[in-house]
Design an enzyme around this catalytic site. Structure first.
Site, PDB file in Angstrom:
ATOM      1  N   HIS A  67       1.182  -5.014   0.290  1.00 19.48           N
ATOM      2  CA  HIS A  67       2.048  -3.946  -0.221  1.00 19.48           C
ATOM      3  C   HIS A  67       3.313  -4.540  -0.832  1.00 19.48           C
ATOM      4  O   HIS A  67       3.799  -4.095  -1.865  1.00 19.48           O
ATOM      5  CB  HIS A  67       2.463  -2.986   0.896  1.00 19.48           C
ATOM      6  CG  HIS A  67       1.305  -2.341   1.589  1.00 19.48           C
ATOM      7  ND1 HIS A  67       0.959  -2.649   2.874  1.00 19.48           N
ATOM      8  CD2 HIS A  67       0.415  -1.424   1.164  1.00 19.48           C
ATOM      9  CE1 HIS A  67      -0.095  -1.947   3.216  1.00 19.48           C
ATOM     10  NE2 HIS A  67      -0.459  -1.202   2.198  1.00 19.48           N
ATOM     11  N   HIS A  77       2.435  -4.259   4.735  1.00 19.10           N
ATOM     12  CA  HIS A  77       1.962  -5.621   4.968  1.00 19.10           C
ATOM     13  C   HIS A  77       2.235  -6.427   3.689  1.00 19.10           C
ATOM     14  O   HIS A  77       2.778  -5.908   2.725  1.00 19.10           O
ATOM     15  CB  HIS A  77       0.474  -5.608   5.333  1.00 19.10           C
ATOM     16  CG  HIS A  77       0.186  -4.775   6.541  1.00 19.10           C
ATOM     17  ND1 HIS A  77       0.731  -5.049   7.775  1.00 19.10           N
ATOM     18  CD2 HIS A  77      -0.559  -3.646   6.712  1.00 19.10           C
ATOM     19  CE1 HIS A  77       0.325  -4.144   8.647  1.00 19.10           C
ATOM     20  NE2 HIS A  77      -0.455  -3.278   8.030  1.00 19.10           N
ATOM     21  N   ARG A  88      -5.127   2.127  -5.203  1.00 23.11           N
ATOM     22  CA  ARG A  88      -6.536   2.467  -4.997  1.00 23.11           C
ATOM     23  C   ARG A  88      -6.634   3.593  -3.966  1.00 23.11           C
ATOM     24  O   ARG A  88      -5.934   3.570  -2.954  1.00 23.11           O
ATOM     25  CB  ARG A  88      -7.243   1.222  -4.454  1.00 23.11           C
ATOM     26  CG  ARG A  88      -8.719   1.379  -4.299  1.00 23.11           C
ATOM     27  CD  ARG A  88      -9.328   0.141  -3.680  1.00 23.11           C
ATOM     28  NE  ARG A  88     -10.761   0.307  -3.607  1.00 23.11           N
ATOM     29  CZ  ARG A  88     -11.379   0.968  -2.657  1.00 23.11           C
ATOM     30  NH1 ARG A  88     -10.691   1.525  -1.680  1.00 23.11           N
ATOM     31  NH2 ARG A  88     -12.696   1.084  -2.678  1.00 23.11           N
ATOM     32  N   THR A 137       3.837   5.655   0.739  1.00 23.06           N
ATOM     33  CA  THR A 137       2.909   5.074   1.711  1.00 23.06           C
ATOM     34  C   THR A 137       2.906   5.859   3.014  1.00 23.06           C
ATOM     35  O   THR A 137       3.891   6.514   3.356  1.00 23.06           O
ATOM     36  CB  THR A 137       3.251   3.585   1.993  1.00 23.06           C
ATOM     37  OG1 THR A 137       2.285   3.059   2.893  1.00 23.06           O
ATOM     38  CG2 THR A 137       4.637   3.410   2.576  1.00 23.06           C
ATOM     39  N   ARG A 138       1.754   5.797   3.719  1.00 29.37           N
ATOM     40  CA  ARG A 138       1.670   6.382   5.053  1.00 29.37           C
ATOM     41  C   ARG A 138       1.266   5.301   6.052  1.00 29.37           C
ATOM     42  O   ARG A 138       0.862   5.589   7.164  1.00 29.37           O
ATOM     43  CB  ARG A 138       0.673   7.546   5.090  1.00 29.37           C
ATOM     44  CG  ARG A 138      -0.622   7.333   4.339  1.00 29.37           C
ATOM     45  CD  ARG A 138      -1.615   8.429   4.593  1.00 29.37           C
ATOM     46  NE  ARG A 138      -2.538   8.032   5.621  1.00 29.37           N
ATOM     47  CZ  ARG A 138      -3.708   7.430   5.417  1.00 29.37           C
ATOM     48  NH1 ARG A 138      -4.103   7.155   4.181  1.00 29.37           N
ATOM     49  NH2 ARG A 138      -4.488   7.103   6.419  1.00 29.37           N
TER      50      ARG A 138
END
Ligand code: PPS
Length: 568
Positions: free
Chosen positions: A202, A199, A288, A194-195
């Site tokens: 996730h 939340h 996605r 992740t970047r």
């Protein structure tokens, strides 16, 4: 394929004794000061994160990677990893020579034995790797406007890893992670790349992925370079740490990856899966629009939302990692629970807050509901992203000499000072040339240096919560864009085109410069003997003919108000 997940992966480092000796000898070699992106790439080359690469790509490897994601010997590798240098530096280097690679403090990190030197066709690279030669793509923009014009390739001898002063305990090399998994006997581990801050969506996604794969979970965020405008990694890591206790400690680990992302969508996702394989992971989540670069210059997505999943799945066996594909997660109000978008019970109310909407709420100090994120995360984000009316920003006037930039900028400055609240600095073209850029002339190269200096100062002012008003000619689109990127990392960039026609500027000729330019006594004069590229999408365009200065400055004030930057 990388070695089985628990065996060590080959690194490019020599022993510390050899490193000492090589460092002493390398003092005499030509040396290249690595850019931040090259430091990230070099670290992953040296520690095995980019296995099977043994150095920066040679020309044959590069050609294969660009055309078909394969090195010259046929092995899979989807992303060019090049040492791009300036023409000037390249002139003095020939294949067969060694060069020292230094960090930004001058410490020698590695020696590159140059085997190849070539001038790449960057348009071909952009189309082949990123699918389009369109500078709206951050990596294509980097390629054309930041990367050097010449590439050097060859094997790397690693002397020492780059030094990190932040979050040391959270950074792991591939072998450190492999050893950790071995120690805990974790034979199945799924990585979440992740970047963004984590939340609730996730969290739900990672829980489900771990359950589905019957695996332990590695939260593996990228902290090298991400998309311009992203939340900085310091804030993000504090956010990750704040939610770590919401995961089962016995089966979850957080580790930071110093990768410089390219936002290359499908190819990048495949690259990520190979990097994870090298770090000892058995499974990899692809959601996605993985590593999506946003919209192209026609306002369309560069890649389809699930293209990345398809490409990673296609090569998963060859990479030796299992893909855990995920649809977008959305919140279903009636169930008070998250669902993949394709499993939402019929007729229910779906809630979602996009990244853009989240930024808007932070900017405007609006509510961020508990179903969306964790209070600890929101608090961290609010600390670094106060509402817009309390952030710094830059107003960047651009226009021809004599267009009225300085006069409007001065008026704006006074109006902002009347409002008060934030320190305001005027970086006027003439004043900057006197104090910051006195040695520069008006060649393209010098103008670019001048504007980048202004951009740098403005970005520092913006970062520290002040208002910077800049008023140079700034004739080149690419340079204005570079300045925009520098500033948007910290606050808003408001480009104002002072659109006075050349005929009117020449008619006014306040400083008598147009006359001298027509007589050929001033060379490279903007609009006469040098170009001015008109901004296509400035935040504001002001006409000055038949409009007084006060009115022009007021238009800027209205724009700032509309953008939520000031409350008049
Ligand atoms: S640039 O292109 O943005 O770096 O130019 P800038 O720093 O704004 O400097 C512009 C001022 O320098 C004077 N001047 C010239 N302008 C354009 N071309 C040439 N060759 C030139 N030589 C001197 C001119 O007074 C500009 O001031 P402004 O306020 O724009 O009229």
């Amino acid at each position: 394929m990388a070695p089985s997940n628990h065996a060590p992966i080959p690194e490019l480092y020599v022993s510390s004794d050899s490193a000492q000796k090589l460092k002493a000898d390398a003092g005499n070699l030509p040396s290249w000061d690595l850019t931040p992106r090259q430091i990230c790439d070099l670290e992953l080359l040296m520690n095995g994160g980019f296995h099977p690469l043994k150095g920066f790509l040679t020309e044959a490897d590069y050609d294969g990677v660009v055309a078909s994601m394969r090195l010259a010997d046929g092995r899979l590798w989807p992303m060019p990893v090049n040492l791009d240098v300036s023409e000037k530096f390249a002139e003095g280097i020939e294949p067969g020579q060694d060069i020292a690679l230094r960090d930004q403090e001058g410490v020698i990190l590695a020696v590159l034995s140059v085997t190849d030197k070539w001038t790449p066709d960057k348009s071909r690279e952009a189309k082949g790797v990123f699918g389009a030669d369109d500078v709206a793509h951050p990596a294509v923009n980097y390629l054309h406007n930041t990367a050097g014009p010449v590439y050097l390739g060859g094997p790397v001898t690693g002397l020492q890893p780059p030094v990190h002063y932040d979050f040391k305990a959270r950074r792991d090399t591939p072998n450190e992670l492999r050893a950790y998994f071995r120690k805990l006997n974790w034979t199945r581990v799924v990585a979440f790349q992740t970047r963004n801050p984590l939340h609730r969506a996730h969290q739900e996604l990672t829980f489900r992925a771990a359950k589905e794969a019957q695996a332990n979970l590695l939260i593996h965020p990228t902290v090298g370079m991400t998309k311009p405008g992203d939340v900085d990694h310091f804030t993000r890591v504090r956010c990750y740490e704040a939610v770590l206790d919401k995961y089962p400690a016995a089966t979850t680990h957080l580790s930071l990856l110093g990768l410089a992302m390219r936002m290359g969508g499908p190819r990048e996702a495949l690259w990520h899966s190979m990097i994870r394989k090298n770090h000892g992971l058995t499974h990899f989540i692809v959601g996605r629009d993985h590593a999506g670069p946003g919209k192209n210059s026609q306002g369309k997505d560069f890649y389809g939302p699930y293209d990345a999943q398809e490409l990673v799945k296609k090569h998963a066996a060859e990479v030796g990692i299992e893909v855990v594909p995920f649809k977008q997660m959305v919140y279903v109000q009636e169930k008070a629970q998250y669902f993949p978008v394709d499993e939402v019970p019929e007729g229910s109310t779906v809630l979602d807050i996009s990244g853009t909407e989240l930024r808007r709420r932070l900017r405007e100090g609006l509510d961020i509901p508990d179903w969306f994120s964790f209070p600890e995360v929101v608090q961290e984000l609010r600390r670094t992203s106060p509402p817009r009316a309390r952030q710094g920003f830059t107003v960047f006037f651009t226009g021809l000499s004599g267009s009225g930039k300085s006069t409007i900028a001065n008026a704006l400055m006074v109006k902002l000072m009347e409002l008060g609240g934030r320190p305001t600095t005027l970086l006027d073209g003439d004043v900057v040339r006197k104090h910051l850029s006195s040695e520069l002339g008006f060649s393209k190269e010098h103008r670019d240096i001048n504007i980048k200096r202004i951009g740098y100062v403005a970005s520092e002012i913006t970062k520290n919560g002040g208002i910077a008003i800049c008023a140079p000619i700034a004739p080149y689109t690419a340079t204005r864009r570079a300045v925009r990127e520098m500033i948007e990392a910290y606050g808003a960039f408001v480009e104002v085109h002072v659109a006075t026609a050349i005929e009117e500027c020449e008619r006014r000729d306040r400083k008598g410069l147009y006359k001298l330019a027509r007589e050929g006594k001033i060379k490279e004069f903007t609009g006469i003997s040098d170009p001015y590229e008109v901004p296509e999408n400035p935040e504001l365009r002001v006409e000055t003919e038949n409009v007084d200065v006060d009115n022009c400055a007021h238009q800027v004030i209205l724009k700032l108000e509309q953008m939520g930057l000031i409350r008049a």
